[in-house]
Write a protein that holds these residues in place. Structure first.
Motif, short mmCIF file in Angstrom:
data_model
loop_
_atom_site.label_atom_id
_atom_site.label_comp_id
_atom_site.label_asym_id
_atom_site.label_seq_id
_atom_site.Cartn_x
_atom_site.Cartn_y
_atom_site.Cartn_z
N ALA A 69 0.48 -0.87 -0.17
CA ALA A 69 0.00 0.11 0.03
C ALA A 69 1.06 1.24 0.13
O ALA A 69 1.48 1.93 0.36
CB ALA A 69 -0.70 -0.10 1.59
N LEU A 70 0.17 2.04 -0.17
CA LEU A 70 0.63 3.54 -0.12
C LEU A 70 0.08 4.18 0.50
O LEU A 70 -1.31 4.85 -0.09
CB LEU A 70 0.16 4.23 -1.54
N HIS A 71 0.25 4.97 1.73
CA HIS A 71 -0.23 5.92 2.48
C HIS A 71 0.28 7.70 2.19
O HIS A 71 1.59 7.75 2.16
CB HIS A 71 -0.57 5.85 3.55
N CYS A 72 -0.55 8.40 1.77
CA CYS A 72 -0.76 9.61 1.47
C CYS A 72 -1.32 10.88 1.83
O CYS A 72 -2.22 10.80 2.62
CB CYS A 72 -0.87 9.85 -0.15
N ASP A 73 -0.99 11.87 2.37
CA ASP A 73 -1.70 13.28 2.17
C ASP A 73 -3.23 12.73 1.72
O ASP A 73 -2.83 13.83 0.20
CB ASP A 73 -0.96 14.77 2.40
N HIS A 74 -4.38 12.91 2.00
CA HIS A 74 -5.50 13.17 0.92
C HIS A 74 -5.49 14.52 -0.01
O HIS A 74 -5.72 14.00 -0.83
CB HIS A 74 -6.45 12.79 1.41
N ALA A 75 -5.02 15.52 0.25
CA ALA A 75 -4.58 16.76 0.05
C ALA A 75 -3.74 17.37 -1.29
O ALA A 75 -4.29 17.31 -1.82
CB ALA A 75 -4.40 18.01 0.99
N THR A 76 -3.16 16.49 -1.08
CA THR A 76 -1.88 15.95 -2.17
C THR A 76 -2.38 14.80 -3.08
O THR A 76 -1.97 14.39 -4.39
CB THR A 76 -0.52 16.03 -1.84
N LEU A 77 -3.34 14.05 -2.94
CA LEU A 77 -3.89 12.94 -3.92
C LEU A 77 -5.44 14.01 -4.88
O LEU A 77 -5.67 14.46 -4.60
CB LEU A 77 -4.61 12.00 -3.59
N THR A 78 -4.60 13.48 -5.89
CA THR A 78 -5.83 13.40 -7.48
C THR A 78 -6.18 11.78 -7.76
O THR A 78 -5.75 11.57 -7.61
CB THR A 78 -4.51 13.95 -8.82
N PRO A 79 -7.19 12.32 -8.53
CA PRO A 79 -8.64 11.36 -9.54
C PRO A 79 -7.36 10.65 -10.29
O PRO A 79 -7.19 9.24 -9.85
CB PRO A 79 -9.48 11.54 -10.19
N GLN A 80 -6.03 10.52 -10.68
CA GLN A 80 -5.54 10.66 -11.83
C GLN A 80 -4.15 9.38 -10.88
O GLN A 80 -4.01 7.87 -11.47
CB GLN A 80 -4.92 11.12 -12.95
N LEU A 81 -3.62 10.33 -10.07
CA LEU A 81 -2.56 9.58 -9.45
C LEU A 81 -3.31 8.24 -8.62
O LEU A 81 -3.02 7.37 -8.32
CB LEU A 81 -1.98 10.62 -8.00
N ALA A 82 -4.87 8.05 -8.29
CA ALA A 82 -5.43 6.95 -7.36
C ALA A 82 -5.16 5.53 -8.25
O ALA A 82 -5.81 5.20 -7.42
CB ALA A 82 -6.28 8.03 -6.61
N ALA A 83 -6.11 6.91 -9.12
CA ALA A 83 -6.43 5.48 -10.60
C ALA A 83 -5.23 4.48 -11.02
O ALA A 83 -5.13 3.44 -11.24
CB ALA A 83 -7.41 6.14 -12.00
N ALA A 84 -3.96 5.74 -10.99
CA ALA A 84 -2.52 4.62 -11.41
C ALA A 84 -1.93 3.55 -10.66
O ALA A 84 -1.68 2.56 -9.90
CB ALA A 84 -1.51 5.86 -11.48
N ILE A 85 -2.40 4.24 -9.18
CA ILE A 85 -2.13 3.44 -7.68
C ILE A 85 -2.77 1.97 -8.04
O ILE A 85 -2.45 0.86 -7.50
CB ILE A 85 -1.62 4.28 -6.03
#
Length: 254
Positions: A193-209
């Motif tokens: 898993a990857l854990h990140c700050d929600h404020a830096t996440l984009t739909p595109q990054l989420a989809a790629a991960i």
């Protein structure tokens, strides 16, 4: 290359930050009790090493903010740390709450059926040592558990040491902002898993991960609408301080 995992993500959608979020003093048994009282089935906590290499819970490098003590945590033995009041700063009702050892937390969480995300939080210069000892202690304390604790850290060095010490324990890499080389780092550490700050996440990054086969947890999400928004992007779990706002019962039927 897509990761292949033998079992689905076993952790619930909502994870209590530092035990009990803002409802109780952080990283204390009082915090975990608050998490249980609010219906949480998973919590996150920070684990580091005392001067005599005992694993205990504390976020900061010093004890000043969350206890009545002063100075660097790395310079205090567990006997000294256990004498500090880690609850009085939060309110008179928590006065005398101790800095818990990792072992105490393991006993409580296993008894309550509370799953745990263990953030390895090294004191400066102790990354590899902390990663190794926390992983070894986690493996010992959760021996035979159906769902092991999830080890995470901002420190690649600490996670690598945990990987070498206890390769069978699941790992997650913690970041504030997701770097361009996120997949290479996750692969090198054999993370799930990857854990990140929600404020830096984009739909595109989420989809790629998610497309790469990884689980995704975001911190620190304190708003129901935001939690639902990023979950719609594929986020598996959110870590929250507002146990009173994000109620686990709201998600049970989903």
């Amino acid at each position: 290359m897509t990761q292949q995992h033998t079992s689905p993500w076993p952790y619930p959608r909502l994870v209590a930050h530092r035990g009990g979020g803002i409802m109780a003093p952080e990283n204390t048994l009082a915090g975990f009790r608050a998490g249980v009282a609010y219906g949480y089935r998973a919590a996150e906590c920070d684990v580091k090493l005392s001067a005599d290499n005992v694993c205990f819970l504390l976020h900061d490098d010093t004890v000043d903010r969350t206890t009545n003590g002063h100075g660097l945590a790395a310079g205090l033995s567990m006997a000294q740390l256990s004498q500090l009041d880690a609850g009085g700063w939060k309110g008179a009702q928590f006065a005398g709450e101790a800095l818990p050892g990792f072992a105490n937390v393991a006993v409580y969480c296993r008894a309550q059926g509370m799953l745990l995300n263990v953030e390895i939080k090294p004191c400066p210069g102790r990354d590899a040592e902390t990663g190794r000892l926390v992983a070894q202690e986690a493996a010992r304390l959760w021996a035979g558990a159906v769902v092991p604790p999830l080890l995470s850290s901002f420190s690649v060095e600490a996670l690598h040491a945990a990987q070498l010490a206890e390769p069978d324990l699941p790992r997650a890499w913690l970041v504030e902002e997701i770097p361009a080389d996120w997949q290479a780092t996750l692969q090198s550490l054999a993370c799930i898993a990857l854990h990140c700050d929600h404020a830096t996440l984009t739909p595109q990054l989420a989809a790629a991960i998610k497309a790469a086969g990884y689980q995704l947890l975001c911190y620190t999400v304190n708003d129901v609408a935001r939690a639902r928004e990023i979950m719609a992007w594929g986020v598996d779990s959110v870590c929250t301080d507002r146990l009173d706002v994000l109620q686990p019962a709201q998600w049970l039927a989903e």
